[in-house]
Design a protein around this motif. Structure first.
Motif, PDB file in Angstrom:
ATOM      1  N   CYS A 202       0.859  -1.185   0.000  1.00  0.00           N
ATOM      2  CA  CYS A 202       0.000   0.000   0.000  1.00  0.00           C
ATOM      3  C   CYS A 202       0.891   1.229   0.000  1.00  0.00           C
ATOM      4  O   CYS A 202       2.049   1.160   0.381  1.00  0.00           O
ATOM      5  N   TYR A 203       0.323   2.353  -0.430  1.00  0.00           N
ATOM      6  CA  TYR A 203       1.143   3.561  -0.630  1.00  0.00           C
ATOM      7  C   TYR A 203       0.451   4.764  -0.020  1.00  0.00           C
ATOM      8  O   TYR A 203      -0.748   4.975  -0.214  1.00  0.00           O
ATOM      9  N   ARG A 204       1.230   5.546   0.726  1.00  0.00           N
ATOM     10  CA  ARG A 204       0.636   6.759   1.298  1.00  0.00           C
ATOM     11  C   ARG A 204       1.595   7.927   1.171  1.00  0.00           C
ATOM     12  O   ARG A 204       2.793   7.773   1.420  1.00  0.00           O
ATOM     13  N   TYR A 205       1.019   9.058   0.792  1.00  0.00           N
ATOM     14  CA  TYR A 205       1.806  10.271   0.610  1.00  0.00           C
ATOM     15  C   TYR A 205       2.059  10.873   1.984  1.00  0.00           C
ATOM     16  O   TYR A 205       1.382  11.792   2.410  1.00  0.00           O
ATOM     17  N   GLU A 206       3.042  10.302   2.664  1.00  0.00           N
ATOM     18  CA  GLU A 206       3.274  10.667   4.062  1.00  0.00           C
ATOM     19  C   GLU A 206       4.739  10.894   4.327  1.00  0.00           C
ATOM     20  O   GLU A 206       5.600  10.356   3.634  1.00  0.00           O
ATOM     21  N   GLN A 207       4.999  11.660   5.357  1.00  0.00           N
ATOM     22  CA  GLN A 207       6.368  11.837   5.848  1.00  0.00           C
ATOM     23  C   GLN A 207       6.899  10.465   6.264  1.00  0.00           C
ATOM     24  O   GLN A 207       6.231   9.736   6.994  1.00  0.00           O
ATOM     25  N   VAL A 208       8.095  10.121   5.767  1.00  0.00           N
ATOM     26  CA  VAL A 208       8.700   8.852   6.186  1.00  0.00           C
ATOM     27  C   VAL A 208       9.375   9.047   7.543  1.00  0.00           C
ATOM     28  O   VAL A 208      10.160   9.970   7.727  1.00  0.00           O
ATOM     29  N   THR A 209       9.020   8.185   8.477  1.00  0.00           N
ATOM     30  CA  THR A 209       9.653   8.232   9.803  1.00  0.00           C
ATOM     31  C   THR A 209      10.017   6.807  10.219  1.00  0.00           C
ATOM     32  O   THR A 209       9.773   5.864   9.477  1.00  0.00           O
ATOM     33  N   ALA A 210      10.567   6.693  11.401  1.00  0.00           N
ATOM     34  CA  ALA A 210      10.934   5.360  11.894  1.00  0.00           C
ATOM     35  C   ALA A 210       9.693   4.488  12.044  1.00  0.00           C
ATOM     36  O   ALA A 210       9.765   3.267  11.992  1.00  0.00           O
ATOM     37  N   ARG A 326       7.391  -5.913  15.986  1.00  0.00           N
ATOM     38  CA  ARG A 326       7.208  -6.323  17.372  1.00  0.00           C
ATOM     39  C   ARG A 326       7.893  -7.663  17.631  1.00  0.00           C
ATOM     40  O   ARG A 326       8.605  -7.834  18.599  1.00  0.00           O
ATOM     41  N   LEU A 327       7.686  -8.591  16.701  1.00  0.00           N
ATOM     42  CA  LEU A 327       8.216  -9.947  16.892  1.00  0.00           C
ATOM     43  C   LEU A 327       9.737  -9.961  16.975  1.00  0.00           C
ATOM     44  O   LEU A 327      10.323 -10.705  17.755  1.00  0.00           O
ATOM     45  N   HIS A 328      10.387  -9.148  16.140  1.00  0.00           N
ATOM     46  CA  HIS A 328      11.848  -9.207  16.068  1.00  0.00           C
ATOM     47  C   HIS A 328      12.525  -8.000  16.697  1.00  0.00           C
ATOM     48  O   HIS A 328      13.724  -7.814  16.540  1.00  0.00           O
ATOM     49  N   ASN A 329      11.717  -7.193  17.400  1.00  0.00           N
ATOM     50  CA  ASN A 329      12.276  -6.015  18.064  1.00  0.00           C
ATOM     51  C   ASN A 329      13.009  -5.094  17.092  1.00  0.00           C
ATOM     52  O   ASN A 329      14.114  -4.646  17.350  1.00  0.00           O
ATOM     53  N   ILE A 330      12.371  -4.831  15.952  1.00  0.00           N
ATOM     54  CA  ILE A 330      12.930  -3.927  14.943  1.00  0.00           C
ATOM     55  C   ILE A 330      12.396  -2.527  15.251  1.00  0.00           C
ATOM     56  O   ILE A 330      11.190  -2.334  15.346  1.00  0.00           O
ATOM     57  N   ASN A 331      13.295  -1.560  15.429  1.00  0.00           N
ATOM     58  CA  ASN A 331      12.792  -0.270  15.897  1.00  0.00           C
ATOM     59  C   ASN A 331      12.647   0.784  14.800  1.00  0.00           C
ATOM     60  O   ASN A 331      12.286   1.922  15.074  1.00  0.00           O
ATOM     61  N   ASP A 332      12.930   0.419  13.547  1.00  0.00           N
ATOM     62  CA  ASP A 332      12.797   1.402  12.466  1.00  0.00           C
ATOM     63  C   ASP A 332      12.238   0.709  11.219  1.00  0.00           C
ATOM     64  O   ASP A 332      12.886  -0.157  10.635  1.00  0.00           O
ATOM     65  N   ILE A 333      11.036   1.132  10.808  1.00  0.00           N
ATOM     66  CA  ILE A 333      10.366   0.455   9.685  1.00  0.00           C
ATOM     67  C   ILE A 333      11.132   0.648   8.375  1.00  0.00           C
ATOM     68  O   ILE A 333      11.010  -0.148   7.450  1.00  0.00           O
ATOM     69  N   ARG A 334      11.959   1.705   8.319  1.00  0.00           N
ATOM     70  CA  ARG A 334      12.716   1.963   7.085  1.00  0.00           C
ATOM     71  C   ARG A 334      13.701   0.844   6.765  1.00  0.00           C
ATOM     72  O   ARG A 334      14.130   0.681   5.623  1.00  0.00           O
ATOM     73  N   ASN A 335      14.081   0.050   7.785  1.00  0.00           N
ATOM     74  CA  ASN A 335      14.976  -1.090   7.547  1.00  0.00           C
ATOM     75  C   ASN A 335      14.435  -2.037   6.489  1.00  0.00           C
ATOM     76  O   ASN A 335      15.199  -2.667   5.763  1.00  0.00           O
ATOM     77  N   PHE A 336      13.108  -2.135   6.405  1.00  0.00           N
ATOM     78  CA  PHE A 336      12.533  -3.132   5.509  1.00  0.00           C
ATOM     79  C   PHE A 336      12.858  -2.884   4.040  1.00  0.00           C
ATOM     80  O   PHE A 336      13.004  -3.813   3.265  1.00  0.00           O
ATOM     81  N   TRP A 337      12.948  -1.592   3.653  1.00  0.00           N
ATOM     82  CA  TRP A 337      13.157  -1.310   2.222  1.00  0.00           C
ATOM     83  C   TRP A 337      14.504  -0.660   1.948  1.00  0.00           C
ATOM     84  O   TRP A 337      14.738  -0.165   0.845  1.00  0.00           O
ATOM     85  N   ALA A 338      15.406  -0.665   2.941  1.00  0.00           N
ATOM     86  CA  ALA A 338      16.697  -0.001   2.744  1.00  0.00           C
ATOM     87  C   ALA A 338      17.703  -0.906   2.031  1.00  0.00           C
ATOM     88  O   ALA A 338      18.751  -0.456   1.604  1.00  0.00           O
TER      89      ALA A 338
END
Ligand code: DAH
Length: 347
Positions: A202-210, A326-338
């Motif tokens: 899904c796509y949203r025109y939003e400020q990217v944050t952690a 939550r499951l893997h204690n990942i604190n920044d969602i940007r990691n997924f697409w970096a």
């Protein structure tokens, strides 16, 4: 004359005993036994026979034969020795230390997000949900209007939208338009029950944050049938929670608002606080929020081809990256697409 034979024999044996390679051995053989092109020293010695006096000739001949046979025998022994030496040298050069640890083989793997989506799909498959695909590029009609949000509806503000140059064509802001598509394509004009999940970007025109990316996955779910109630939603969500996270499968609904469901809720699963994992996932509260959900709004049922007086259904939309964080204690969602291997290799 015999002296010459003896000298020849001694020389030949001395040279032979010093030989360690096959090349030298071949050269030695050529020197004494001759090659295609040249006579050997032994043949030369035989020509001496003609110069020997008649009386000495038998003795010379006998000696010459002895020398030849002796050298041939010595040559054969040497030949065996040389080939053994060369084999040993070869084995030493190619020696393998079988006690060395192996080199790790680099293997590809599935992206953590894909792994996570597959886990989720597997759990819902166990409960009878098929995976249904719905496009990322959507119409405003599917994404909003048919979900009970006509143009200018204030609830549209909940989704900041990427528009395209083509009027009415957008990038979907959530997987919910898949509700309409699946009802229309699988529901047989409102005659058949359906039970599907719709995973996708899904796509949203939003400020990217952690905490929020402008692209992310959702897993929509929809079940339509003749007697579906909120209790079924509770049961499915509880079962999902138990299979995904462990815990006892207890569910908490908090009242919420979405234009396409009535009533609308947000869903927390109870993981408890007994284990460090459960305390971490729930920040000590025991409850983990996993999804928006609700009973499909009568207008939406109608838009999907069902008569809301006979049919009902529940729907939900969860954020799988949130679940994985939550499951893997990942604190920044940007990691997924970096595409940072240091992150990806941990899964
Ligand atoms: N589409 C909603 C969102 O993106 C999530 C959602 C809420 C989906 C309730 C549903 C639902 O199917 O019933 O925020």
């Amino acid at each position: 004359m015999l002296d010459q034979l003896n000298t020849l024999e001694q020389e030949a044996l001395a040279q032979l005993s010093a030989i360690t390679t096959n090349d030298d051995l071949v050269a030695w053989q050529g020197k004494y036994y001759g090659t295609k092109r040249s006579k050997g020293a032994l043949d030369e010695a035989m020509t001496l026979l003609g110069k020997v006096s008649k009386e000495d000739r038998p003795a010379f001949g006998k000696r010459a034969n002895e020398v030849k046979q002796g050298l041939t025998a010595a040559y054969e022994v040497k030949k065996g020795e040389v080939s053994r030496l060369e084999l040993e040298a070869k084995m030493r050069a190619g020696a393998i230390d079988v006690t060395l640890p192996g080199r790790p083989v680099q293997r590809g793997r599935l992206h953590p997000s894909t792994q996570n989506l597959r886990n989720i799909a597997k759990i819902f498959a166990q409960m009878g949900f098929e995976v249904y695909r719905s496009p990322d590029v959507e119409t405003d009609e599917m994404n909003f209007e048919l979900l009970n949000m006509p143009p200018e509806h204030p609830a549209r503000d909940m989704w900041d939208t990427f528009y395209t140059n083509t009027p009415g064509v957008i990038l979907r802001t959530h997987t919910s338009p898949g509700q309409i598509r699946s009802m229309r394509e699988l529901g047989g004009n409102g005659t058949k029950p359906i039970r599907v999940i719709l995973p996708g970007m899904c796509y949203r025109y939003e400020q990217v944050t952690a905490r929020s990316e402008m692209q992310f996955n959702q897993v929509e779910g929809i079940a339509i049938g003749r007697n579906i109630t909120l209790a079924d939603l509770k049961g499915v969500m509880g079962e999902f929670g138990r299979r995904m996270f462990g815990g006892d499968g207890q569910i908490r609904f908090r009242g919420s608002y979405f234009p396409f469901t009535e009533p609308s809720v947000e869903v927390d699963v109870y993981l408890g606080t007994a284990t460090p994992q459960a305390r971490m996932l729930t920040k000590g509260t025991g409850w983990l929020e996993i999804s928006g959900a609700g009973m499909v709004h009568p207008t939406v049922l109608e838009n999907g081809g069902y008569d809301p007086r006979e049919w009902s259904g529940f729907a939900f939309g969860m954020g799988p990256e949130r679940v994985a964080m939550r499951l893997h204690n990942i604190n920044d969602i940007r990691n997924f697409w970096a595409n940072d291997l240091r992150f990806l290799e941990q899964f």
